[in-house]
Design an enzyme around this catalytic site. Structure first.
Site, PDB file in Angstrom:
ATOM      1  N   TYR A 198       0.789  -1.229   0.000  1.00 20.88           N
ATOM      2  CA  TYR A 198       0.000   0.000   0.000  1.00 20.88           C
ATOM      3  C   TYR A 198       0.826   1.286   0.000  1.00 20.88           C
ATOM      4  O   TYR A 198       1.735   1.457   0.820  1.00 20.88           O
ATOM      5  CB  TYR A 198      -0.943   0.039   1.221  1.00 20.88           C
ATOM      6  CG  TYR A 198      -2.079   0.996   0.988  1.00 20.88           C
ATOM      7  CD1 TYR A 198      -3.219   0.579   0.325  1.00 20.88           C
ATOM      8  CD2 TYR A 198      -1.986   2.335   1.344  1.00 20.88           C
ATOM      9  CE1 TYR A 198      -4.247   1.462   0.046  1.00 20.88           C
ATOM     10  CE2 TYR A 198      -3.000   3.226   1.069  1.00 20.88           C
ATOM     11  CZ  TYR A 198      -4.137   2.779   0.424  1.00 20.88           C
ATOM     12  OH  TYR A 198      -5.146   3.663   0.139  1.00 20.88           O
ATOM     13  N   GLY A 200       2.450   4.689   0.611  1.00 22.93           N
ATOM     14  CA  GLY A 200       3.754   5.104   1.099  1.00 22.93           C
ATOM     15  C   GLY A 200       4.603   3.965   1.649  1.00 22.93           C
ATOM     16  O   GLY A 200       5.818   4.118   1.792  1.00 22.93           O
ATOM     17  N   SER A 249      -0.884  14.407   7.032  1.00 29.45           N
ATOM     18  CA  SER A 249      -1.572  13.519   6.091  1.00 29.45           C
ATOM     19  C   SER A 249      -3.086  13.673   6.206  1.00 29.45           C
ATOM     20  O   SER A 249      -3.634  13.714   7.313  1.00 29.45           O
ATOM     21  CB  SER A 249      -1.182  12.072   6.380  1.00 29.45           C
ATOM     22  OG  SER A 249       0.224  11.936   6.293  1.00 29.45           O
ATOM     23  N   THR A 254      -3.768  18.330  -0.912  1.00 32.42           N
ATOM     24  CA  THR A 254      -4.248  18.154  -2.294  1.00 32.42           C
ATOM     25  C   THR A 254      -5.315  19.190  -2.601  1.00 32.42           C
ATOM     26  O   THR A 254      -5.323  19.802  -3.680  1.00 32.42           O
ATOM     27  CB  THR A 254      -4.808  16.728  -2.482  1.00 32.42           C
ATOM     28  OG1 THR A 254      -3.788  15.793  -2.148  1.00 32.42           O
ATOM     29  CG2 THR A 254      -5.258  16.511  -3.919  1.00 32.42           C
ATOM     30  N   ARG A 366      -7.644   5.856  -2.208  1.00 30.61           N
ATOM     31  CA  ARG A 366      -6.837   6.846  -2.926  1.00 30.61           C
ATOM     32  C   ARG A 366      -6.968   6.696  -4.435  1.00 30.61           C
ATOM     33  O   ARG A 366      -7.364   5.656  -4.937  1.00 30.61           O
ATOM     34  CB  ARG A 366      -5.371   6.685  -2.533  1.00 30.61           C
ATOM     35  CG  ARG A 366      -5.111   6.862  -1.036  1.00 30.61           C
ATOM     36  CD  ARG A 366      -4.118   7.935  -0.746  1.00 30.61           C
ATOM     37  NE  ARG A 366      -4.088   8.276   0.685  1.00 30.61           N
ATOM     38  CZ  ARG A 366      -3.541   9.394   1.141  1.00 30.61           C
ATOM     39  NH1 ARG A 366      -3.005  10.265   0.311  1.00 30.61           N
ATOM     40  NH2 ARG A 366      -3.546   9.657   2.428  1.00 30.61           N
TER      41      ARG A 366
END
Ligand code: GTP
Ligand code: SPV
Ligand code: MN
Length: 593
Positions: A198, A200, A249, A254, A366
């Site tokens: 997954y 990172g 995070s 974004t 994601r």
């Protein structure tokens, strides 16, 4: 195609001898290679085809339900000297860590393909860019690395020219959380990751290389590797200011990077340019300013909450040629998550949707997409020299106390603001969600060395001839007594950025407080905004008693870094605490709450 660089060839051969794959594939990054990988993953079930009429080139990947986020408790920094890793990292002795990992890697690729992925973090011709090679047995990782980095032949050519590269070895392993580790050896420019497929944990160019290893290199070489978005704000006169912002995070990078100006601002001619949404590498230029590049080439963005209202730009970006991970499906096979219209039919685990099982999409679901698909992608994102940074912004999820925006007095005060950052935890890492914790500069999970040394490194930029950016702190997440967000956020955040630019250009005077300067009455534009009376006052209020407690907590936190805490930062915390003591109880009209 094997490499002309002996060191690379040798490492690949040694790795193949250890992991014993059925074959070795050197990735060239071509379209044909990508199509072949997708075909193979559709056959194996690693990818599911989404509705190609509505979402051409889009696929769904479901990760193992125990493997849905970063695992901070299984992430290690392995330095010769334990103290170098700091209390902010888990540490293991390099020899122990290598032995542990090599035992896991022993024979782990039998019957599988071992992919060799040469990649470049940053524009391929940029002196600020750095290269690496990831070896993995996951075709899903290859497909993601292709979107997220400059992967393939050009990167390999640069590596062969330079002779230096970060080595990342990854295997999906058995996905057993008991046999899952992400190990970093910054002194050897090496990463070893086992047991997760997954994000990172597995896409080693991202957090492992571009933050943990790069932060270590940056400290030695006089630059900064940060968990920051980079956005360009162009005013109606055509001048663009570049802003870098560190939020933890799933706290809005974004969204801010892709911001669409409010209606009135659009009419006036404001434009927003996206340079990066997660990582920023910056270094002083010859004029003393900080110049930044985005080392990434794509977005690995949070899907839930992404909607026409919150981030239409992201929706446009992911309308085609996107890999979705752990989202839900509609009855006609379109990707779905909480925040989108319509109803889910199948949840992220492939079960028939049932509200009793929780959200349809995993909260850390994601999308992976090439940044080139973003309508506001800036041509400057490919600039080898990077963009000059006018402001650095820190922020986090703070339900109370922290004002909507405040400006630091100077660099040292700004570094204190960054070091003091706190935020509620999110689904981006496994563990409890909504717990307030310190996350200095949004780097708690990503700083590859001792936080005390990291603060010293930040302070060191304030040297001769430096033309440093102004530093601000923002909080989009302040809540009212009913638990509702006080500030509308998203596109409306441009109003706050405009005030910062007004401060940078000397148009706004602000209102000083001991903890920072906030907008003076009337300086933050609210025209066209449906903000209830009193809300802005609440958002900009500095609560003295609350801040006294906060400063004391910040002092305790800083002390936890012991002898490595720079005295200048400790002194700055004491200066602000004292300034608070010396001010009258209210800096503004009292607010009933
Ligand atoms: P990583 O990719 O994990 O590093 O996260 P990120 O910082 O890029 O987070 P992102 O922008 O994807 O934001 C994630 C969550 O924050 C989503 O649930 C968003 O809806 C929410 N969010 C983003 N901006 C705002 C805002 O201005 N206000 C509020 N209330 N929520 C926001
Ligand atoms: C983060 O958690 O900050 C991310 C997602 O950007 S991951 O790449 O999985 O770390
Ligand atoms: Mn991130």
């Amino acid at each position: 195609m094997a490499s002309s660089l002996e060191a690379l060839r040798r490492w690949v051969d040694e790795t193949a001898a250890l992991t014993r794959p059925a074959q070795v594939h050197w990735c060239d990054g071509s379209d044909a290679e990508y199509r072949g990988l997708v075909e193979a993953m559709l056959t194996s079930g690693d990818l599911l085809e989404l509705n190609q009429a509505t979402h051409p080139g889009c696929y769904l990947h479901r990760s193992h339900p125990s493997d849905v986020a970063r695992v901070e408790h299984l992430t290690f920094v392995c330095t010769r000297d334990e103290v170098a890793a700091g209390p902010n990292n888990h540490w293991m002795a390099p020899a122990t860590a290598h032995a542990k990992m090599d035992a896991l890697f022993d024979g782990c690729m039998q019957g599988r393909t071992m992919y060799v992925i040469p990649y470049c973090m940053g524009p391929i011709d940029s002196p600020l860019a750095r290269c690496g090679v990831e070896i993995t047995d996951s075709p899903y990782v290859v497909a993601n690395m292709r979107a997220m980095t400059r992967m393939g032949a050009a990167a390999q050519a640069r590596i062969e020219r330079e002779g230096r590269f970060v080595r990342g070895l990854h295997s999906t392993g058995e996905l057993d959380p008991e046999r899952r580790f992400i190990m970093h050896f910054p002194e050897e420019l090496t990463i070893k990751s086992y047991g997760s497929g997954y994000g990172g944990n597995a896409l080693l160019g991202k957090k492992c290389h571009a933050l943990r290893i790069a932060s270590w290199q940056a400290r030695d070489e006089g630059w900064l590797a940060e968990h920051m978005l980079i956005v360009g704000i162009q005013n109606p006169q055509g001048k663009t200011h570049y802003i870098a912002a560190a939020f933890p995070s799933a706290c809005g990078k974004t969204n801010l990077a892709m911001l669409i100006p409010p209606e009135g601002y659009r009419r006036d001619g404001w434009k927003v340019w996206t340079i990066g949404d997660d990582i920023c590498w910056m270094r002083p230029g010859s004029d003393g300013r900080l110049y930044a590049i985005n080392p990434e080439a794509g977005f690995f963005g949070v899907a839930p909450g992404t909607s026409q209202d919150s981030n239409p730009n992201a929706l446009a970006t992911i309308a085609h040629d996107t890999i979705f991970t752990n989202v839900a499906l509609t009855a006609d096979n379109q990707p779905w998550w909480e925040g989108l219209p319509g109803t889910p039919a199948i949840d992220w685990q492939g079960r028939s949707y049932d509200a009793a099982n929780g959200p349809a999409a995993h909260p850390n679901a994601r999308f992976t997409v090439s940044a080139k698909q973003c309508p506001t992608w800036s041509p400057k994102a490919e600039d080898a020299q990077g963009v000059p940074i006018s402001a650095i912004v820190f922020g986090g999820r703070r339900p109370s106390l922290l004002p909507l925006v405040m400006e630091a007095n100077d660099w040292t005060h700004g570094v204190l603001m960054g070091a003091a950052m706190g935020s509620e935890t999110t689904a981006a890492a496994t563990g409890a969600v909504g717990v307030l914790r310190r996350d200095s500069m949004a780097m708690k999970p990503f700083c590859g060395y001792h936080y005390g040394d990291y603060f010293s490194h930040w302070l060191s930029f304030d040297g001769n001839g430096a033309q440093l950016p102004k530093i601000f702190h923002v909080n989009w997440f302040r809540k009212d007594a009913q638990g509702r967000f006080l500030w509308p956020g998203y596109g409306e955040n441009l109003r706050v950025l405009e005030w910062m630019i007004d401060r940078i250009e000397g148009r706004a005077v602000g209102r000083e407080s001991p903890v920072g300067t906030v907008p003076a009455d009337g300086e933050l534009r609210t025209d066209g905004l449906d903000l209830p009376a009193g809300t802005l006052d609440m958002l900009l209020d500095i609560d003295r008693a609350g801040w006294q407690a906060e400063l004391a907590a910040i002092g305790d936190y800083l002390q936890s870094f012991g002898a490595r805490l720079p005295p200048r930062l400790r002194a700055e915390q004491q200066r602000v605490a004292q300034a608070l003591e010396d001010t009258p109880a209210r800096t503004r009209h009292a607010i009933a709450s």
